[in-house]
Design an enzyme around this catalytic site. Structure first.
Site, PDB file in Angstrom:
ATOM      1  N   LYS A 284       0.813  -1.219   0.000  1.00  0.00           N
ATOM      2  CA  LYS A 284       0.000   0.000   0.000  1.00  0.00           C
ATOM      3  C   LYS A 284       0.845   1.267   0.000  1.00  0.00           C
ATOM      4  O   LYS A 284       0.436   2.296  -0.545  1.00  0.00           O
ATOM      5  CB  LYS A 284      -0.951  -0.017   1.200  1.00  0.00           C
ATOM      6  CG  LYS A 284      -2.034  -1.083   1.124  1.00  0.00           C
ATOM      7  CD  LYS A 284      -2.938  -1.027   2.329  1.00  0.00           C
ATOM      8  CE  LYS A 284      -4.082  -2.036   2.221  1.00  0.00           C
ATOM      9  NZ  LYS A 284      -3.609  -3.420   2.229  1.00  0.00           N
TER      10      LYS A 284
ATOM     11  N   LYS B 281      -3.379   0.067   9.173  1.00  0.00           N
ATOM     12  CA  LYS B 281      -3.636  -0.961   8.162  1.00  0.00           C
ATOM     13  C   LYS B 281      -2.348  -1.651   7.744  1.00  0.00           C
ATOM     14  O   LYS B 281      -1.268  -1.054   7.783  1.00  0.00           O
ATOM     15  CB  LYS B 281      -4.342  -0.348   6.945  1.00  0.00           C
ATOM     16  CG  LYS B 281      -3.593   0.780   6.295  1.00  0.00           C
ATOM     17  CD  LYS B 281      -4.475   1.664   5.429  1.00  0.00           C
ATOM     18  CE  LYS B 281      -5.046   0.968   4.236  1.00  0.00           C
ATOM     19  NZ  LYS B 281      -5.725   1.908   3.315  1.00  0.00           N
TER      20      LYS B 281
ATOM     21  N   ARG C  60      -6.163  -8.679  -9.219  1.00  0.00           N
ATOM     22  CA  ARG C  60      -6.815  -9.982  -9.378  1.00  0.00           C
ATOM     23  C   ARG C  60      -8.278  -9.741  -9.699  1.00  0.00           C
ATOM     24  O   ARG C  60      -8.738  -8.604  -9.691  1.00  0.00           O
ATOM     25  CB  ARG C  60      -6.712 -10.775  -8.075  1.00  0.00           C
ATOM     26  CG  ARG C  60      -7.235  -9.980  -6.876  1.00  0.00           C
ATOM     27  CD  ARG C  60      -7.288 -10.785  -5.612  1.00  0.00           C
ATOM     28  NE  ARG C  60      -7.444  -9.981  -4.419  1.00  0.00           N
ATOM     29  CZ  ARG C  60      -8.573  -9.441  -3.983  1.00  0.00           C
ATOM     30  NH1 ARG C  60      -9.696  -9.623  -4.680  1.00  0.00           N
ATOM     31  NH2 ARG C  60      -8.629  -8.733  -2.883  1.00  0.00           N
TER      32      ARG C  60
END
Length: 658
Positions: A117, A156, A290
């Site tokens: 990220k 996160k 994906r």
């Protein structure tokens, strides 16, 4: 044909989904399976199935070399990773290339860059995409600089996705423990413990754009999906298009997604995820390299099979569509069906499914993407999602109505599930009027649970009792007509059933009339067909689905409502109660509420603990579940070890009340 032989490196509903498209294209499918999955539908449906050696995820579905070896040995042309597991693993993509097998997904470079990220944020900034302020570094750096963001902040995992490893922190005093827990989860699930702090938007919407890119530099978007209905950062309702996005904003977001895709040189299907605030300002969140769980809603509004496009792109073909070819048609909503108990704080509910019946409504366009077609076992090692129910119609309002009907006709017995919860959720005025955010479930949880309890009484409970009794009498009746007459006469003698500790006296007056306690019920129709009892009462038609388990127990469901009933006798009830008391069930015994793995024990013998202290953390179905102290106490005995697999109702700890 794009390929002759395709190996699917996954399991469950996504494996079944890929098989469906491959079969339509004339491609032979090869699947892999662990010992727990040898009876699974993807194994049954594939052309060929190969067992994996090993006893856990790391040595089976995450064993890159074992999967590559199976593909090479059995002459697979390509490997489709689905989502999860190895789908976003750059080493696996690279290993496929080295083995001269096409990876149905992007190259390793794209996966690696977007899989982190922090790096993805930096790349997005270079492409002039708006991003939220954030901080990355070791724990000391994060603690030192967190105040620059102002609280609340979002902690996160830098790697991974799917809502794993995310925590909202509202005060500095809670930050260190959140960073530690997030890092531990990230290391476990993604093999990377790096943590990111990010500005937290209080009432955001989660909007994502589906993209396709080929190996020739072409890229398009297939509009957006709204995924704001989440619980613990896990999506449970997705819809396309978003009712919150105007045509102008749709074009702006789509162009930003395509710009990033082309700058990356990305090929295959992917998703650019954005957060949108209350002023309709949007910010780049991450890119999923994906196919997404929620891809069916995009397929329903565009008519494009995304798995087929993935196969075409991976085989080197140019995109078949230009941006102007993509037409938005109608509205689609997807509901994720999970094995979890909404009335017990949504704890996972693995176990044996005794009845599985998908919807069969005729006036709505819908599909079910599921790994099941019959009663099966839901294992605690895997994700709790059972299936996805997707409904399409011309408008959002009609799609919501269709989804309600479909959920009402979806029956799963034997394990707790969220079907009734979802039906209530999409029926709220807030959802219907699109007054939602990613906090909708948390802010409305009590209301939704209360509505579930009220909804249990929307159908006269006596109809459930009659359906159960009529089924029980019918399946056990004699085949000889003269014996049957005597049998129904004997059935007029009252017997008892129990529901939620309530005892109900019931008797069959004749084949169309029952007496429940002191009230008579006369039916216009009362029939049994397999495990379904159909009755007409006061002009309304009801279909009750029934499955029986041990000890005269049965599950009875109708219109999304599920009741657990059982035949009752004085002797049986007495034995049951004595057995329960003899087990010593009392407040000083800490019991596992579900099967799982002990990942952390926070106490030791002799420790003095306070009420609500976290004693043990259990991992089940990819979720960590904290077991809390019920009162102030002293730990007298610890019955388990870290890393140990435990069963539901297994004793974990003994306490002495302080």
């Amino acid at each position: 044909m794009y390929y002759k032989r395709l190996l699917i490196a996954n399991r469950g509903e996504i494996a079944v989904r890929i098989i469906r498209t491959a079969r339509q294209l004339g491609i032979s499918t090869l699947v892999i399976y662990s010992d727990k999955d040898k009876e699974a539908d993807h194994v049954r449906l594939a052309d060929e199935a190969y067992p994996l050696k090993g006893n856990d995820l790391l040595s089976t579905y995450l064993d890159k070399q074992q999967i590559i070896d199976i593909a090479v040995e059995n002459k697979a042309d390509a490997i489709h990773p689905g989502y999860g597991f190895l789908a976003e693993n750059p080493e696996f993509s690279e290993a496929c290339s080295e083995a001269n097998i096409d990876f149905v997904g992007p190259d390793a470079k794209s996966i690696e860059l977007m899989g982190n990220k922090v790096n993805a944020r930096e790349f997005a900034v270079l492409q002039n995409l708006p991003v939220l302020a954030g901080i990355v570094g070791d724990k000391a750096t994060l603690l030192k600089n967190a105040s620059k963001l102002q609280f609340p902040v979002l902690v996160k995992a830098a790697a991974g996705g799917g809502g794993k490893g995310m925590r909202v922190v509202r005060s500095e005093s809670d930050l260190e423990s959140a960073i530690t827990a997030t890092s531990r989860e990230a290391e476990k699930y993604f093999g990377n413990g790096e943590v990111l702090l990010e500005r937290y938007i209080e009432n955001p919407r989660h909007i994502e754009v589906q993209i396709l890119g080929d190996k020739h530099g072409n890229a398009i978007h297939l509009f957006e999906r709204e995924c704001s209905i989440q619980r613990r950062f896990q999506k449970i309702i997705e819809e396309a298009p978003s009712a919150s996005v105007s045509p102008e904003l749709r074009e702006k977001m789509g162009n930003a997604a395509v710009r990033l895709t082309q700058a990356l040189g990305y090929s295959n299907a992917g998703t650019i995820e954005f957060l949108m605030d209350e002023n309709q300002e949007f910010y780049f969140l991450e890119m999923n390299t994906r196919i997404q769980v929620e891809h069916p809603v995009t397929e329903m509004i565009t008519g494009i099979d995304l798995v087929e496009e993935q196969l075409a792109i991976a085989s080197g073909k140019k995109l078949r569509y230009k941006q102007e070819d993509i037409v938005l048609n109608g509205h689609a909503i997807e509901a994720r069906i999970y094995a979890e108990d909404p009335l017990q704080d949504f704890i996972p509910s693995p176990g044996d499914i005794e009845l599985y019946k998908e919807p069969s409504i005729s006036n709505t366009k819908f599909r079910v993407d599921s790994a099941l077609s019959k009663p099966s076992t839901i294992h605690p090692d895997f994700d709790p999602m059972i299936s996805k129910l997707i409904v399409w119609d011309e408008t959002r309002e009609l799609a919501i109505d269709g989804l309600k009907q479909a959920l009402s006709d979806y029956h799963i017995h034997g394990i707790e599930n969220n079907i009734h919860f979802l039906k209530n959720l999409i029926g709220t005025n807030e959802f219907i009027s699109n007054k939602i955010s990613t906090h909708f479930c948390k802010q409305n949880e009590k209301k939704l649970i209360d509505n579930m309890c009220v909804d249990q009484e929307s159908i006269d409970p006596s109809l459930f009792y009659v359906a159960f009794s009529h089924y029980d009498l019918s399946v056990n009746k004699p085949q000889n007509i003269w014996e049957e007459i005597g049998y129904w006469r004997n059935a007029r003698q009252a017997f008892k059933i129990t529901h939620n500790d309530k005892t109900i006296e019931i008797s069959a007056i004749d084949k169309m009339t029952y007496k429940v306690d002191n009230k008579f019920y006369h039916f216009e129709k009362l029939s049994v067909n397999d495990n379904c009892v159909t009755l007409i009462y006061k002009g309304k038609i009801y279909s009750f689905y029934i499955s029986k388990s041990e000890r005269n127990e049965a599950h009875v469901s109708c219109q999304g409502i599920l009741m657990n009933l059982r035949r009752w006798s004085d002797s049986e009830n007495k034995i049951f109660n004595e057995s329960y008391e003899s087990e010593g069930n009392s407040g000083d015994r800490i019991i596992a509420p579900l099967p799982g793995k002990v990942v952390k024990i926070n106490v030791k013998i002799g420790d003095k603990i306070k009420k609500s202290d976290v004693l043990i953390i259990l991992e089940s179905m990819k979720m960590e579940n904290s077991i809390l102290a019920p009162f102030d106490a002293v730990v007298s005995e610890i019955m388990v070890k870290e890393g140990e697999q435990v069963k539901s109702q297994m004793e974990l700890i003994k306490l002495i009340e302080a």
